[in-house]
Design an enzyme around this catalytic site. Structure first.
Site, mmCIF file in Angstrom:
data_model
loop_
_atom_site.group_PDB
_atom_site.id
_atom_site.type_symbol
_atom_site.label_atom_id
_atom_site.label_comp_id
_atom_site.label_asym_id
_atom_site.label_seq_id
_atom_site.Cartn_x
_atom_site.Cartn_y
_atom_site.Cartn_z
ATOM 1 N N ARG A 157 -5.004 -57.709 15.830
ATOM 2 C CA ARG A 157 -5.497 -56.450 15.268
ATOM 3 C C ARG A 157 -5.538 -56.535 13.743
ATOM 4 O O ARG A 157 -6.468 -56.075 13.102
ATOM 5 C CB ARG A 157 -4.630 -55.268 15.707
ATOM 6 C CG ARG A 157 -4.948 -53.976 14.965
ATOM 7 C CD ARG A 157 -4.310 -52.750 15.596
ATOM 8 N NE ARG A 157 -2.919 -52.936 15.927
ATOM 9 C CZ ARG A 157 -1.909 -52.873 15.041
ATOM 10 N NH1 ARG A 157 -2.153 -52.657 13.766
ATOM 11 N NH2 ARG A 157 -0.666 -53.043 15.445
ATOM 12 N N LYS A 198 -27.164 -53.236 16.122
ATOM 13 C CA LYS A 198 -28.607 -53.209 15.982
ATOM 14 C C LYS A 198 -29.157 -54.568 15.532
ATOM 15 O O LYS A 198 -29.005 -55.555 16.230
ATOM 16 C CB LYS A 198 -28.997 -52.075 15.039
ATOM 17 C CG LYS A 198 -28.316 -50.731 15.349
ATOM 18 C CD LYS A 198 -28.514 -50.265 16.781
ATOM 19 C CE LYS A 198 -28.118 -48.821 17.031
ATOM 20 N NZ LYS A 198 -26.684 -48.512 16.898
#
Length: 356
Positions: free
Chosen positions: A54, A203
């Site tokens: 993390r 995207k």
């Protein structure tokens, strides 16, 4: 800035930038370090720079170095989605602060401000950021940031990023630019004066409709330190495999964007002359709002197009009649997609604002 002594062209930087390959084996691709934790040799004696994924993971670190280099930033941070990236940026502010947003923004950006952060005392103002006089007059002492999209989603309005950033800087506020529609291949907002750049990496940067991720890139070390703390504390990080996929995809960003834009330019010209089309919004057309600004601050008009049909056309029949283009949310993949913003990507924006 991209190190032009090392890379003469960004087309080379997308392939070789950041942390290239693997030092240990000579592999030309960064390995997938699919691990949650790293063994230590003793208390306070980590075997390497890595402790827990993390906080940091070698695959993610290679991706973060790459996107920071491409955007010309001091630090880059990879998140589990574009909205997680925006969420992390908004954590820079506190109760009583206010953020100015463009009157065209992605529905998820509006929703997180209106439904999540507003309840904790972070307010927002909606402003037409293409109107610099209106933008300047909107600044009050509580405004700590300007968040813009240029070209904006969905009407592709172009904001003068350099001029808007200068106004924000004079007011002591940060400028945040969502560069999802352009990518660093076509536009680099930090070079235009922005402080923070965000991307939905889902995207164009992902480019294959197979990964959800987001990026934040910052201009200086102070912001980088703050964002790293927030990223580690909140924990919405990009996983090793998604990071690997993004490194792979960014290698072809230049050739993909050239093809995307070439297709968009042809399609925009065809739609402009189609009698069914009432209005077309594409910043690569000379008739478009902000065309000269777009030409100055970006490589070209990009590959996003919006248009309206005349009122006597049935949009349902239009969507049903499509064969190659898929009706779906998202953008930037190798597939061609179409959506109806007011009922899909921007449905969370109140109806009166959508209508306006």
């Amino acid at each position: 800035m991209i190190d032009l002594a090392r890379y003469k062209y960004i087309e080379s930087a997308v392939i070789h930038g950041g942390i290239y390959g693997d030092f240990h084996t000579g592999a030309v691709n960064t390995p997938i370090y699919q691990t949650s934790t790293f063994e230590q040799d003793g208390l306070g004696k980590p075997r390497s720079n890595w402790e827990y994924s993390r906080t940091g993971n070698p695959t993610r670190a290679a991706l973060e170095a790459l996107i920071a280099e491409l955007e010309g930033g001091a630090g880059g941070f990879a998140f589990s989605s574009g909205m997680a990236a925006i969420d992390a940026v908004l954590h820079l502010f506190k109760s009583g602060d206010s953020v100015i947003i463009s009157d065209n923004v992605y529905g998820g950006t509006f929703r997180i401000l209106d439904k999540i952060f507003k309840q904790y005392g972070l307010s927002y103002k909606i402003v037409d950021t293409t109107d610099l006089a209106a933008l300047e007059s909107a600044f009050t002492s509580d405004v700590k940031a300007l968040l813009i999209e240029s070209p904006a989603n969905p009407l592709l309005k172009v904001t003068d990023i350099a001029a808007a950033a200068e106004i924000a800087r004079s007011k002591g506020a940060l400028t945040i630019v969502d560069n999802t529609f352009m990518t660093p291949y076509l536009q680099r907002p930090l070079e235009l004066g922005a402080d923070i750049v965000v991307h939905s990496a889902t995207k164009y940067l992902g480019g294959h409709s197979d990964v959800i991720a987001g990026f934040v890139i910052v201009k200086d070390d102070e912001l980088a330190e703050k964002l790293h703390f927030i990223q580690n504390a909140v924990g919405a990080v990009a996983g090793p495999f998604d990071s690997f996929l993004l490194i792979r995809s960014i290698k072809t960003l230049a050739v993909r964007m050239e093809a995307h834009v070439s297709n968009a330019e042809k399609l925009a010209e065809a739609l402009k002359s189609n009698p069914a089309v009432k209005n077309i919004y594409y910043p690569g057309l000379k008739s478009a709002q902000g065309y000269e600004i777009q030409k100055r601050q970006a490589k070209n008009g990009g590959a996003m197009i919006s248009f309206e049909l005349h009122n006597n056309y049935d949009i349902n029949k239009f969507f049903e009649g499509l064969e190659m283009i898929a009706l779906a949310e998202s953008l930037g993949g190798v597939e061609s997609l179409v959506c109806h913003p007011s009922s899909m990507t921007h449905a969370s924006i109140p109806k009166e604002i959508r209508e306006r």
